[in-house]
Design an enzyme around this catalytic site. Structure first.
Site, mmCIF file in Angstrom:
data_model
loop_
_atom_site.group_PDB
_atom_site.id
_atom_site.type_symbol
_atom_site.label_atom_id
_atom_site.label_comp_id
_atom_site.label_asym_id
_atom_site.label_seq_id
_atom_site.Cartn_x
_atom_site.Cartn_y
_atom_site.Cartn_z
ATOM 1 N N THR A 9 0.825 -1.211 0.000
ATOM 2 C CA THR A 9 0.000 0.000 0.000
ATOM 3 C C THR A 9 0.858 1.261 0.000
ATOM 4 N N GLY A 20 -4.242 2.443 -2.386
ATOM 5 C CA GLY A 20 -4.604 1.432 -1.391
ATOM 6 C C GLY A 20 -5.325 0.268 -2.042
ATOM 7 N N GLY A 52 -0.997 -12.885 -4.881
ATOM 8 C CA GLY A 52 -0.856 -14.296 -4.496
ATOM 9 C C GLY A 52 -0.562 -14.445 -3.011
ATOM 10 N N ALA A 76 -2.827 -14.692 3.216
ATOM 11 C CA ALA A 76 -3.144 -13.932 4.427
ATOM 12 C C ALA A 76 -4.650 -13.797 4.618
ATOM 13 N N ARG A 91 -25.194 -11.559 35.097
ATOM 14 C CA ARG A 91 -25.688 -10.211 35.365
ATOM 15 C C ARG A 91 -27.206 -10.237 35.566
ATOM 16 N N GLY A 141 -22.670 -0.911 30.367
ATOM 17 C CA GLY A 141 -21.529 -0.024 30.600
ATOM 18 C C GLY A 141 -20.229 -0.789 30.703
ATOM 19 N N GLU A 190 -6.062 -5.956 3.861
ATOM 20 C CA GLU A 190 -6.118 -7.181 3.037
ATOM 21 C C GLU A 190 -7.301 -7.143 2.071
ATOM 22 N N HIS A 245 -13.980 -4.412 2.716
ATOM 23 C CA HIS A 245 -15.269 -5.102 2.620
ATOM 24 C C HIS A 245 -15.863 -4.907 1.213
HETATM 25 P P1 TGC Z 1 -6.317 -7.465 -12.083
HETATM 26 O O1 TGC Z 1 -6.112 -6.898 -13.447
HETATM 27 O O2 TGC Z 1 -7.625 -8.056 -11.721
HETATM 28 O O3 TGC Z 1 -5.184 -8.558 -11.798
HETATM 29 C C1 TGC Z 1 -3.823 -8.311 -12.072
HETATM 30 C C2 TGC Z 1 -3.126 -9.668 -12.121
HETATM 31 O O4 TGC Z 1 -3.222 -10.288 -10.849
HETATM 32 C C3 TGC Z 1 -3.950 -11.528 -10.964
HETATM 33 N N1 TGC Z 1 -4.789 -11.645 -9.755
HETATM 34 C C4 TGC Z 1 -4.485 -12.483 -8.764
HETATM 35 N N2 TGC Z 1 -3.493 -13.377 -8.624
HETATM 36 C C5 TGC Z 1 -3.440 -14.078 -7.499
HETATM 37 N N3 TGC Z 1 -4.344 -13.906 -6.493
HETATM 38 C C6 TGC Z 1 -5.342 -13.018 -6.588
HETATM 39 N N4 TGC Z 1 -6.207 -12.859 -5.575
HETATM 40 C C7 TGC Z 1 -5.456 -12.250 -7.766
HETATM 41 N N5 TGC Z 1 -6.291 -11.283 -8.199
HETATM 42 C C8 TGC Z 1 -5.869 -10.929 -9.411
HETATM 43 C C9 TGC Z 1 -4.744 -11.398 -12.237
HETATM 44 O O5 TGC Z 1 -5.058 -12.663 -12.777
HETATM 45 C C10 TGC Z 1 -3.779 -10.630 -13.104
HETATM 46 O O6 TGC Z 1 -2.780 -11.536 -13.511
HETATM 47 P P2 TGC Z 1 -2.064 -11.356 -14.950
HETATM 48 O O7 TGC Z 1 -1.188 -12.548 -15.093
HETATM 49 O O8 TGC Z 1 -3.178 -11.300 -15.961
HETATM 50 O O9 TGC Z 1 -1.307 -10.076 -14.893
HETATM 51 O O10 TGC Z 1 -5.920 -6.321 -11.042
HETATM 52 P P3 TGC Z 1 -6.650 -4.964 -10.704
HETATM 53 O O11 TGC Z 1 -5.609 -3.898 -10.753
HETATM 54 O O12 TGC Z 1 -7.873 -4.791 -11.544
HETATM 55 O O13 TGC Z 1 -7.045 -5.130 -9.167
HETATM 56 C C11 TGC Z 1 -7.905 -6.105 -8.731
HETATM 57 C C12 TGC Z 1 -8.185 -5.938 -7.212
HETATM 58 C C13 TGC Z 1 -8.917 -4.649 -6.943
HETATM 59 C C14 TGC Z 1 -9.068 -7.107 -6.810
HETATM 60 C C15 TGC Z 1 -6.863 -5.973 -6.424
HETATM 61 O O14 TGC Z 1 -6.069 -4.918 -6.735
HETATM 62 C C16 TGC Z 1 -7.078 -6.010 -4.928
HETATM 63 O O15 TGC Z 1 -7.241 -7.073 -4.352
HETATM 64 N N6 TGC Z 1 -7.040 -4.817 -4.215
HETATM 65 C C17 TGC Z 1 -7.060 -4.778 -2.774
HETATM 66 C C18 TGC Z 1 -5.688 -4.404 -2.279
HETATM 67 C C19 TGC Z 1 -5.319 -5.109 -1.012
HETATM 68 O O16 TGC Z 1 -5.917 -6.094 -0.613
HETATM 69 N N7 TGC Z 1 -4.267 -4.626 -0.367
HETATM 70 C C20 TGC Z 1 -3.778 -5.271 0.798
HETATM 71 C C21 TGC Z 1 -2.436 -4.708 1.187
HETATM 72 S S1 TGC Z 1 -1.536 -5.743 2.304
HETATM 73 C C22 TGC Z 1 -2.353 -5.631 3.747
HETATM 74 O O17 TGC Z 1 -3.368 -5.040 3.891
HETATM 75 C C23 TGC Z 1 -1.727 -6.344 4.861
HETATM 76 S S2 TGC Z 1 -2.521 -6.180 6.381
HETATM 77 C C24 TGC Z 1 -1.673 -7.384 7.166
HETATM 78 C C25 TGC Z 1 -2.037 -7.579 8.570
HETATM 79 O O18 TGC Z 1 -1.678 -6.738 9.413
HETATM 80 O O19 TGC Z 1 -2.618 -8.659 8.852
HETATM 81 P P1 FAD Z 2 -8.961 3.322 -0.249
HETATM 82 O O1 FAD Z 2 -8.490 2.366 -1.273
HETATM 83 O O2 FAD Z 2 -8.695 4.757 -0.451
HETATM 84 O O3 FAD Z 2 -10.521 3.095 -0.041
HETATM 85 C C1 FAD Z 2 -11.349 4.049 0.618
HETATM 86 C C2 FAD Z 2 -12.809 3.588 0.462
HETATM 87 O O4 FAD Z 2 -13.149 3.551 -0.944
HETATM 88 C C3 FAD Z 2 -13.038 2.182 1.000
HETATM 89 O O5 FAD Z 2 -14.284 2.109 1.617
HETATM 90 C C4 FAD Z 2 -13.035 1.318 -0.259
HETATM 91 O O6 FAD Z 2 -13.805 0.144 -0.115
HETATM 92 C C5 FAD Z 2 -13.661 2.271 -1.266
HETATM 93 N N1 FAD Z 2 -13.267 1.923 -2.649
HETATM 94 C C6 FAD Z 2 -12.016 1.916 -3.170
HETATM 95 N N2 FAD Z 2 -12.045 1.504 -4.456
HETATM 96 C C7 FAD Z 2 -13.351 1.244 -4.738
HETATM 97 C C8 FAD Z 2 -14.046 0.747 -5.879
HETATM 98 N N3 FAD Z 2 -13.398 0.428 -7.006
HETATM 99 N N4 FAD Z 2 -15.387 0.601 -5.811
HETATM 100 C C9 FAD Z 2 -16.062 0.889 -4.677
HETATM 101 N N5 FAD Z 2 -15.459 1.340 -3.546
HETATM 102 C C10 FAD Z 2 -14.129 1.505 -3.587
HETATM 103 N N6 FAD Z 2 -0.905 -2.526 3.582
HETATM 104 C C11 FAD Z 2 0.251 -3.163 3.252
HETATM 105 O O7 FAD Z 2 0.699 -3.138 2.119
HETATM 106 N N7 FAD Z 2 0.944 -3.846 4.222
HETATM 107 C C12 FAD Z 2 0.524 -3.928 5.502
HETATM 108 O O8 FAD Z 2 1.173 -4.572 6.341
HETATM 109 C C13 FAD Z 2 -0.675 -3.245 5.869
HETATM 110 N N8 FAD Z 2 -1.089 -3.231 7.163
HETATM 111 C C14 FAD Z 2 -2.148 -2.441 7.515
HETATM 112 C C15 FAD Z 2 -2.459 -2.274 8.872
HETATM 113 C C16 FAD Z 2 -3.500 -1.436 9.248
HETATM 114 C C17 FAD Z 2 -3.788 -1.214 10.692
HETATM 115 C C18 FAD Z 2 -4.284 -0.796 8.254
HETATM 116 C C19 FAD Z 2 -5.444 0.086 8.635
HETATM 117 C C20 FAD Z 2 -3.986 -0.963 6.915
HETATM 118 C C21 FAD Z 2 -2.908 -1.765 6.535
HETATM 119 N N9 FAD Z 2 -2.527 -1.888 5.190
HETATM 120 C C22 FAD Z 2 -1.381 -2.546 4.844
HETATM 121 C C23 FAD Z 2 -3.218 -1.104 4.175
HETATM 122 C C24 FAD Z 2 -4.562 -1.677 3.744
HETATM 123 O O9 FAD Z 2 -4.398 -2.803 2.952
HETATM 124 C C25 FAD Z 2 -5.326 -0.565 3.029
HETATM 125 O O10 FAD Z 2 -5.732 0.364 4.019
HETATM 126 C C26 FAD Z 2 -6.520 -1.097 2.269
HETATM 127 O O11 FAD Z 2 -6.112 -1.899 1.185
HETATM 128 C C27 FAD Z 2 -7.423 0.039 1.758
HETATM 129 O O12 FAD Z 2 -6.684 1.045 1.156
HETATM 130 P P2 FAD Z 2 -6.913 2.581 1.598
HETATM 131 O O13 FAD Z 2 -6.833 2.662 3.056
HETATM 132 O O14 FAD Z 2 -6.003 3.417 0.783
HETATM 133 O O15 FAD Z 2 -8.423 2.889 1.203
#
Ligand code: TGC
Ligand code: FAD
Length: 444
Positions: free
Chosen positions: A191, A196, A297, A302, A328, A400, A423, A426
């Site tokens: 991120t 994000g 991937g 996760a 209670r 409370g 991750e 919603h």
């Molecule tokens: P899109 O064009 O759909 O896909 C690009 C390429 O990726 C492949 N792909 C996947 N591969 C493996 N697993 C998946 N779940 C996959 N989803 C898509 C896809 O086949 C394609 O491959 P290729 O070979 O054709 O290039 O990508 P998009 O840019 O349209 O985005 C799709 C979307 C919105 C679903 C994706 O960007 C997404 O999941 N966004 C959410 C971001 C997110 O989850 N960030 C998390 C950051 S890490 C974190 O939050 C850690 S918190 C840790 C903690 O404290 O526990």
């Molecule tokens: P945004 O992407 O700006 O989204 C804001 C709002 O818009 C959300 O409600 C979202 O659902 C909505 N929205 C966005 N796009 C769309 C769409 N296409 N259609 C409809 N609604 C949409 N990231 C890492 O890489 N590594 C980490 O270790 C990590 N740890 C984290 C720990 C904490 C405590 C937190 C809070 C976040 C962490 N993250 C990490 C980041 C996390 O993955 C992002 O916060 C998350 O992916 C959302 O991105 P954003 O906060 O920029 O929100």
């Protein structure tokens, strides 16, 4: 008021006189199972009474006898992780969360119970377990606290997994064994401040400078970054392809400022990753993946763990509220005898039971390598919203007392506000399901 060097019995009686009666009545006197834990000396009274928190009496709900779906080995793993959480996490977690501090001393124990990379093969230091075991471990840890589960998720699924799945043999041997024990901790940088939900738009980039890469950019919201020894960093190369780099603490130009003032995941350390002309050795590039599918991937791994983990938080809230509802009394009877409270509890156990069966099925599919990313998204989304709704209802059942650190519910509720966002939010997981069933992408 300071107390020092007094006998336990005397201290208990002093506490009984000083703590407000309303707190005592609920925390200690009326509950035969309650247990006063004696704080370290010296202590200040009465402003800080978090040490009065109850003994961890957790019993996991199993309304549909889902335990019968688990093997003896799975139950053994669950019992040992549950014991560890009761002994090591429950007694201290509220204080650490209140102080917004990560309990670093838990790292060694997390390594010992196999929480770091449970599915990574033994030859690389992992536990070599199956996905059901991984899910169970995450569930038990998050039952204690989502922030501690976060630390385990990041280490296992977002740091060890990419090295294992995309790394060279040298990288696997160099990093995985130390990561498995917790001797080395890692974080995952995907991120960015302006990217994000849409990580494909990232601007962090590196250039090939002959004998090294030059990395520039910044990552935000990175769990564990303030203390991690290495970071798995996703950045674009000169052709715009996303690649993974292993960046080590100490490399010049690499800093990890901590993010403060969080009301959620307070016992987890969150920070930034800043790269200012960081020279990264070429051997630190993950050779076997290119494109957004690399980081996504890892997220599958996760998110799978969170699907199990969030249900752990839900079960803890339900278990706490159920017990409280029996103890209670208002209007001459236990509040659990009122229809409105029964409705809340009955709906909670129904949703927990549905969630348990869903993650169990997901676990079997994952073990067979048949779980699709969209199925994982559905389960992550369902478990987290289930847990958040249950936390909110459970807090109300406690009246409370529900807002205090005497009980784990408010902490779970606040934690889950991060879990529903990280991750993949919603909304994003809903859109992943929408795309999967209609074939129409609604992200863009
Ligand atoms: P899109 O064009 O759909 O896909 C690009 C390429 O990726 C492949 N792909 C996947 N591969 C493996 N697993 C998946 N779940 C996959 N989803 C898509 C896809 O086949 C394609 O491959 P290729 O070979 O054709 O290039 O990508 P998009 O840019 O349209 O985005 C799709 C979307 C919105 C679903 C994706 O960007 C997404 O999941 N966004 C959410 C971001 C997110 O989850 N960030 C998390 C950051 S890490 C974190 O939050 C850690 S918190 C840790 C903690 O404290 O526990
Ligand atoms: P945004 O992407 O700006 O989204 C804001 C709002 O818009 C959300 O409600 C979202 O659902 C909505 N929205 C966005 N796009 C769309 C769409 N296409 N259609 C409809 N609604 C949409 N990231 C890492 O890489 N590594 C980490 O270790 C990590 N740890 C984290 C720990 C904490 C405590 C937190 C809070 C976040 C962490 N993250 C990490 C980041 C996390 O993955 C992002 O916060 C998350 O992916 C959302 O991105 P954003 O906060 O920029 O929100």
């Amino acid at each position: 008021m300071q107390l020092a060097g007094v006998e336990t019995r005397i201290l208990e009686s002093a506490i009984l006189q000083i703590i407000p009666q309303s707190v005592l009545r609920i925390s200690t006197l009326k509950n035969p199972k309650s247990n006063i834990r004696i704080p370290k000396f010296p202590i200040s009274l009465p402003t800080n009474y978090t040490f009065m928190s109850r003994k961890d009496l957790y019993e996991s709900p199993d309304y549909y006898l889902a335990d019968e779906l688990l093997s003896d080995e799975h139950k053994l793993i669950r019992a040992s992780v549950r014991d560890w959480v009761k002994k090591e996490v429950s007694p201290i977690i509220e204080d650490y969360a209140q102080r917004a501090e990560f309990p670093k001393h838990l790292i060694k124990g997390l390594g010992e119970i196999g929480a770091f990379g449970p599915t990574i093969p033994v030859e690389y230091g992992g536990a070599g377990l199956d996905y059901m075991a991984y899910g169970i471990i995450m569930q038990e840890i998050e039952r204690g606290d989502s922030g501690i589960r976060s630390t385990a998720s990041v280490q296992g699924s977002l740091v060890m997994y990419p090295i294992y799945a995309y790394g060279s043999e040298e990288q696997k041997h160099k990093y995985l064994p130390k990561l498995a024990t917790g001797e080395l901790m890692g974080c995952f940088g995907l991120t960015e401040p302006d990217h994000g939900s849409d990580p494909g738009g990232m601007t962090t980039n590196f250039k090939d400078k002959g004998d090294h890469y030059l990395l520039n950019g910044a990552k935000m919201w990175i769990s564990n970054s303030p203390f991690a020894g290495i970071a798995i960093v996703w950045a674009k190369d000169e052709s715009g392809k996303i690649r993974g780099l292993i960046v080590e603490r100490g490399m010049e130009g690499f800093t990890t400022p901590e993010t403060h003032n969080k009301w959620s995941l307070r016992a987890s350390a969150t920070g930034e990753l800043v790269f200012d002309n960081v020279k990264v050795p070429k051997e630190n590039l993950l050779p076997n993946v290119a494109g957004l599918k690399g980081p996504l991937g890892c997220l599958n791994q996760a998110r799978y763990g969170i699907a199990w983990g969030a249900l752990g938080a839900a079960m803890d809230c339900y278990d706490t509220a159920l017990r409280y509802s029996k103890e209670r009394r208002q209007f001459g009877k236990p509040i659990g005898g009122f229809q409105l409270q029964q409705k809340k509890l009955a709906e909670m156990i129904t949703e927990i039971t549905k969630g348990q069966l869903l993650v169990w099925r997901l676990g079997t599919l994952k073990n067979e390598n048949r779980a699709t990313p969209a199925q994982i998204s559905m389960s992550k989304r369902n478990s987290v919203i289930t847990a958040l709704n249950i936390a909110r209802e459970a807090r109300q059942i406690l009246g409370g007392m529900g807002i205090t650190g005497e009980y784990p519910i408010m902490r779970h509720m606040m934690n889950l506000e991060s879990v529903i966002t990280y991750e993949g939010t919603h909304d994003i997981h809903l859109l992943i399901t929408g795309l999967d069933i209609t074939g129409e992408e609604a992200f863009k």
